[in-house]
Scaffold this motif. Structure first.
Motif, PDB file in Angstrom:
ATOM      1  N   ARG A  31      60.941 140.114  34.704  1.00  0.00           N
ATOM      2  CA  ARG A  31      61.179 139.784  35.434  1.00  0.00           C
ATOM      3  C   ARG A  31      60.584 139.646  36.730  1.00  0.00           C
ATOM      4  O   ARG A  31      60.049 140.974  36.762  1.00  0.00           O
ATOM      5  N   LEU A  32      59.830 138.791  37.624  1.00  0.00           N
ATOM      6  CA  LEU A  32      58.522 139.402  38.503  1.00  0.00           C
ATOM      7  C   LEU A  32      59.477 138.371  40.077  1.00  0.00           C
ATOM      8  O   LEU A  32      59.738 137.647  39.499  1.00  0.00           O
ATOM      9  N   MET A  33      59.267 139.256  40.616  1.00  0.00           N
ATOM     10  CA  MET A  33      59.852 138.925  41.901  1.00  0.00           C
ATOM     11  C   MET A  33      58.180 138.386  43.093  1.00  0.00           C
ATOM     12  O   MET A  33      57.854 139.871  42.929  1.00  0.00           O
ATOM     13  N   ARG A  34      58.018 138.144  43.314  1.00  0.00           N
ATOM     14  CA  ARG A  34      56.938 137.597  44.317  1.00  0.00           C
ATOM     15  C   ARG A  34      56.962 137.648  45.966  1.00  0.00           C
ATOM     16  O   ARG A  34      57.977 136.640  46.169  1.00  0.00           O
ATOM     17  N   ASP A  35      56.447 138.024  46.610  1.00  0.00           N
ATOM     18  CA  ASP A  35      56.778 137.942  47.874  1.00  0.00           C
ATOM     19  C   ASP A  35      58.225 138.184  48.284  1.00  0.00           C
ATOM     20  O   ASP A  35      59.260 136.982  48.883  1.00  0.00           O
ATOM     21  N   ILE A  36      58.914 138.930  48.288  1.00  0.00           N
ATOM     22  CA  ILE A  36      60.698 139.039  48.527  1.00  0.00           C
ATOM     23  C   ILE A  36      60.825 140.530  48.926  1.00  0.00           C
ATOM     24  O   ILE A  36      59.919 141.340  49.397  1.00  0.00           O
ATOM     25  N   PRO A  37      61.519 139.913  50.280  1.00  0.00           N
ATOM     26  CA  PRO A  37      62.139 141.238  50.754  1.00  0.00           C
ATOM     27  C   PRO A  37      62.436 142.329  49.988  1.00  0.00           C
ATOM     28  O   PRO A  37      62.265 142.464  49.112  1.00  0.00           O
ATOM     29  N   PRO A  38      62.666 143.495  50.837  1.00  0.00           N
ATOM     30  CA  PRO A  38      62.731 144.867  49.796  1.00  0.00           C
ATOM     31  C   PRO A  38      63.766 145.552  50.212  1.00  0.00           C
ATOM     32  O   PRO A  38      64.298 145.177  51.198  1.00  0.00           O
ATOM     33  N   ALA A  39      64.807 145.640  48.826  1.00  0.00           N
ATOM     34  CA  ALA A  39      66.102 146.138  48.232  1.00  0.00           C
ATOM     35  C   ALA A  39      65.395 147.443  49.583  1.00  0.00           C
ATOM     36  O   ALA A  39      64.606 148.164  49.439  1.00  0.00           O
ATOM     37  N   PRO A  40      67.189 147.862  49.601  1.00  0.00           N
ATOM     38  CA  PRO A  40      67.290 149.059  49.968  1.00  0.00           C
ATOM     39  C   PRO A  40      65.941 150.871  49.585  1.00  0.00           C
ATOM     40  O   PRO A  40      65.619 151.164  50.565  1.00  0.00           O
ATOM     41  N   ALA A  41      65.920 150.722  48.283  1.00  0.00           N
ATOM     42  CA  ALA A  41      65.926 151.626  47.799  1.00  0.00           C
ATOM     43  C   ALA A  41      64.324 152.058  47.950  1.00  0.00           C
ATOM     44  O   ALA A  41      63.489 152.506  48.135  1.00  0.00           O
ATOM     45  N   PHE A  42      63.516 150.378  48.256  1.00  0.00           N
ATOM     46  CA  PHE A  42      62.479 150.106  48.557  1.00  0.00           C
ATOM     47  C   PHE A  42      61.019 150.891  49.791  1.00  0.00           C
ATOM     48  O   PHE A  42      60.360 151.231  50.041  1.00  0.00           O
ATOM     49  N   VAL A  43      62.609 150.328  50.852  1.00  0.00           N
ATOM     50  CA  VAL A  43      62.857 150.511  51.864  1.00  0.00           C
ATOM     51  C   VAL A  43      62.179 152.365  52.374  1.00  0.00           C
ATOM     52  O   VAL A  43      61.438 153.250  53.141  1.00  0.00           O
ATOM     53  N   ASN A  91      56.956 142.625  53.038  1.00  0.00           N
ATOM     54  CA  ASN A  91      57.923 142.174  51.792  1.00  0.00           C
ATOM     55  C   ASN A  91      56.647 142.919  50.621  1.00  0.00           C
ATOM     56  O   ASN A  91      55.596 142.934  50.722  1.00  0.00           O
ATOM     57  N   ILE A  92      57.043 142.817  49.149  1.00  0.00           N
ATOM     58  CA  ILE A  92      56.657 142.818  48.370  1.00  0.00           C
ATOM     59  C   ILE A  92      56.479 141.913  46.830  1.00  0.00           C
ATOM     60  O   ILE A  92      57.345 141.395  47.089  1.00  0.00           O
ATOM     61  N   ASN A  93      55.618 142.406  46.089  1.00  0.00           N
ATOM     62  CA  ASN A  93      55.775 142.102  44.751  1.00  0.00           C
ATOM     63  C   ASN A  93      57.053 142.676  43.994  1.00  0.00           C
ATOM     64  O   ASN A  93      56.538 144.146  44.522  1.00  0.00           O
ATOM     65  N   ARG A  94      57.729 142.449  43.217  1.00  0.00           N
ATOM     66  CA  ARG A  94      58.648 143.399  42.644  1.00  0.00           C
ATOM     67  C   ARG A  94      58.534 143.281  41.181  1.00  0.00           C
ATOM     68  O   ARG A  94      58.542 142.214  41.050  1.00  0.00           O
ATOM     69  N   TRP A  95      58.238 143.678  40.264  1.00  0.00           N
ATOM     70  CA  TRP A  95      58.852 143.623  38.655  1.00  0.00           C
ATOM     71  C   TRP A  95      59.600 144.421  37.733  1.00  0.00           C
ATOM     72  O   TRP A  95      60.125 145.499  38.574  1.00  0.00           O
ATOM     73  N   GLN A  96      60.804 143.741  36.554  1.00  0.00           N
ATOM     74  CA  GLN A  96      61.103 144.507  36.093  1.00  0.00           C
ATOM     75  C   GLN A  96      61.450 144.434  34.541  1.00  0.00           C
ATOM     76  O   GLN A  96      61.314 143.386  34.204  1.00  0.00           O
ATOM     77  N   VAL A  97      60.762 144.974  33.844  1.00  0.00           N
ATOM     78  CA  VAL A  97      60.449 144.980  32.670  1.00  0.00           C
ATOM     79  C   VAL A  97      61.357 145.905  31.668  1.00  0.00           C
ATOM     80  O   VAL A  97      60.770 146.831  31.803  1.00  0.00           O
ATOM     81  N   GLY A  98      62.677 145.202  30.705  1.00  0.00           N
ATOM     82  CA  GLY A  98      63.394 145.730  30.127  1.00  0.00           C
ATOM     83  C   GLY A  98      62.570 145.128  28.693  1.00  0.00           C
ATOM     84  O   GLY A  98      62.552 144.743  28.540  1.00  0.00           O
ATOM     85  N   ARG A  99      62.340 146.635  28.176  1.00  0.00           N
ATOM     86  CA  ARG A  99      62.758 147.058  26.151  1.00  0.00           C
ATOM     87  C   ARG A  99      64.242 147.076  25.711  1.00  0.00           C
ATOM     88  O   ARG A  99      63.979 147.963  25.684  1.00  0.00           O
ATOM     89  N   TYR A 100      64.176 146.914  25.017  1.00  0.00           N
ATOM     90  CA  TYR A 100      65.392 146.909  23.391  1.00  0.00           C
ATOM     91  C   TYR A 100      64.796 147.288  22.308  1.00  0.00           C
ATOM     92  O   TYR A 100      64.340 146.471  21.733  1.00  0.00           O
ATOM     93  N   SER A 101      64.980 148.388  21.354  1.00  0.00           N
ATOM     94  CA  SER A 101      65.154 147.870  20.338  1.00  0.00           C
ATOM     95  C   SER A 101      66.518 149.197  20.214  1.00  0.00           C
ATOM     96  O   SER A 101      67.452 149.806  20.462  1.00  0.00           O
ATOM     97  N   ALA A 102      66.396 148.450  18.383  1.00  0.00           N
ATOM     98  CA  ALA A 102      67.644 148.460  17.446  1.00  0.00           C
ATOM     99  C   ALA A 102      68.093 150.007  17.566  1.00  0.00           C
ATOM    100  O   ALA A 102      67.371 150.656  17.495  1.00  0.00           O
ATOM    101  N   PRO A 103      69.258 150.478  17.972  1.00  0.00           N
ATOM    102  CA  PRO A 103      70.601 149.717  17.876  1.00  0.00           C
ATOM    103  C   PRO A 103      71.058 149.256  19.677  1.00  0.00           C
ATOM    104  O   PRO A 103      71.614 148.755  19.875  1.00  0.00           O
ATOM    105  N   SER A 104      70.338 150.495  19.847  1.00  0.00           N
ATOM    106  CA  SER A 104      70.805 150.530  21.092  1.00  0.00           C
ATOM    107  C   SER A 104      70.655 150.719  22.424  1.00  0.00           C
ATOM    108  O   SER A 104      70.272 151.960  22.963  1.00  0.00           O
TER     109      SER A 104
END
Ligand code: FES
Ligand code: FE2
Length: 364
Positions: free
Chosen positions: A192-204, A212-225
Motif C-alpha cells: 500500500r503506497l500513499m503519496r503526499d498525505i498528511p501524517p497520522a498522529p504517530a508520525f507527528v 505531508n509525507i509519503n507512506r507505505w505499508q508492505v504486508g507479507r503473509y506466509s502459511a499457515p498464519s
C-alpha cells in the motif's frame, strides 16, 4: 478449516519452563515444559488411563506424573512408570509427542504428521524482534474469533483509517492508497503506497513530521498464519526509490510480526511484536509507545471479536459456517486477504485428500 501439517507458534519461549503449561492448538489439548537441560517438550495433554489432563500433574525431573493415579511419562510420551504394575511397557500407555522448535523467541509446534515436520518449513520471519539494535514491544492476545478473521484484519490495512485513529490512521490511508496484492513463492505480498498525505498522529508524535509525507505499508503473509508488516515514511518532497525493504529505509516507521495460532474454529492465540530501530524512538517515549502498541492490538481485538459474535448469530442456513466470514461481497482492498484465503483453502483440501487416501489404504 484448521491446517495440521504446519508449524504454529505455541508459546513465547520465555513462558515455557519448569511448570506444566497447557494450551489448546487446532482443537488439540497440549502441554509444554522444559527438561532439566532446557529442551522444550510438547506432549498431548491427556492421560491415556482415565483422561485427566496431564498438566494437572507434576514434573518430576524430566518426567510428567499424572495427578490422578501417578503414571509417569518421559519427554517422548512413553510411560516409564505405572504404579502397582510390573509392566511399564503397556502398549496403550503413551501420549502423543509433538515436534517442537524454537526460533525468534517463539516455540513452534508441528500439529500434523510428524514425519513431515521439517524445521526448514518454519517461515523465515524477520529477526528484528530479537535484535538489540531494535526496540521491541511484544505481547500475546487471546481472540474469541476464528484465526482467519485476524489474518483478514492484518491483510487489509485500510482499517487503520477507522480503527486506529489515535495512532496510525487517518482517512487518506483508506482513500488514497495505491494497493497491490500478489502471490510470490506461495506467499502473499500486499503493498500500500500513499503519496503526499498528511501524517497520522504517530508520525507527528514519534516521527517528528509537521508536513505531508509519503507512506507505505508492505504486508507479507506466509502459511499457515504468519504476517510481517513494514510501515515506512519519508517527507513528501523526497523521492521514493524503494519501499520494499525495512522501515529503516525511510525516515520513520516500524515493523510488526504476527503469528496467529488457532485454538479452535472460533478462538485464536495471537503472538505479536512491534519493532523499530532504536534511533527512531527516544527512550523517554518507550513507555508511551508500549502502551500505544497494546491499545492498537486491543482495538483490533474488539473488531474481530464483534465480527465473530455477529457471524455466530447468523440465522441464514446458507451462511452457517461459523469459522468463515460469510461475506456478501468484496471490496478492491480485499484482494490480498482473498488470495490468502485461497491458499488456506488449497492447503486444507490437500490435507483432507491425503488423510482420506491414508484412511482408505489403512482399511485395505
Ligand atoms: S488418569 Fe492418569 S494415571 Fe489414571
Ligand atoms: Fe489493526
Amino acid at each position: 478449516m484448521l491446517l495440521k501439517n504446519c508449524w504454529y507458534v505455541a508459546a513465547w519461549s520465555k513462558d515455557v519452563g519448569r511448570q506444566l503449561l497447557e494450551r489448546t492448538i487446532a482443537n488439540e489439548m497440549l502441554m509444554m515444559y522444559r527438561t532439566e537441560d532446557g529442551r522444550a517438550i510438547v506432549l498431548e495433554n491427556r492421560c491415556p488411563h482415565r483422561n485427566l489432563p496431564l498438566s494437572r500433574g507434576a514434573l518430576i525431573g524430566d518426567r510428567v506424573q499424572c495427578g490422578y493415579h501417578g503414571m509417569e511419562f518421559d519427554p517422548h510420551g512413553r510411560c516409564v512408570h505405572a504404579p502397582g504394575e510390573d509392566d511399564t511397557t503397556l502398549q496403550w500407555a503413551c501420549v502423543r509427542s509433538y515436534p517442537a522448535e524454537e526460533r525468534y523467541g517463539w516455540l513452534f509446534v508441528w500439529m500434523g504428521n510428524p514425519v513431515l515436520a521439517d524445521p526448514k518449513a518454519i517461515p523465515d520471519f524477520h529477526r528484528h524482534m530479537v535484535d538489540l539494535e531494535w526496540y521491541s514491544v511484544t505481547g500475546q492476545a487471546f481472540a474469541k474469533c476464528g484465526y482467519r478473521l485476524v489474518l483478514d484484519n492484518l491483510l487489509d490495512l485500510s482499517h487503520t483509517a477507522y480503527v486506529h485513529t489515535s495512532f496510525s490512521g487517518n482517512p487518506e490511508v483508506a482513500e488514497l492508497a495505491k494497493v497491490n496484492a500478489e502471490v510470490v513463492d506461495g506467499m502473499v505480498r500486499v503493498t500500500r503506497l500513499m503519496r503526499d498525505i498528511p501524517p497520522a498522529p504517530a508520525f507527528v508524535k514519534y516521527g517528528g513530521y509537521n508536513g505531508n509525507i509519503n507512506r507505505w505499508q508492505v504486508g507479507r503473509y506466509s502459511a499457515p498464519s504468519f504476517i510481517y508488516i513494514v510501515n515506512g515514511s519519508t517527507p513528501a518532497e523526497q523521492s521514493l526509490d524503494s519501499i520494499d525493504t525495512t522501515s529503516s529505509n525511510g525516515r520513520w516507521g516500524w515493523e510488526v510480526y504476527h503469528a496467529v495460532t488457532p485454538e479452535t474454529d472460533t478462538t485464536s492465540h495471537q503472538f505479536w511484536a512491534v519493532s523499530l530501530p532504536r534511533k527512531f524512538l527516544h527512550e523517554s517515549m518507550h513507555q508511551e509507545f508500549d502502551h500505544q502498541a497494546v491499545v492498537v492490538i486491543d482495538e483490533d481485538l474488539a473488531i474481530y471479536e464483534a465480527q465473530q459474535a455477529c457471524i455466530n448469530s447468523d440465522q441464514n442456513p446458507l451462511a452457517s459456517d461459523v469459522s468463515d466470514v460469510n461475506a456478501k461481497g468484496a471490496l478492491k482492498f480485499d484482494d490480498g486477504l482473498l488470495k490468502v484465503r485461497g491458499i488456506i483453502r488449497r492447503l486444507y483440501a490437500q490435507e483432507q485428500r491425503v488423510s482420506t487416501e491414508q484412511r482408505k489404504a489403512e482399511a485395505h
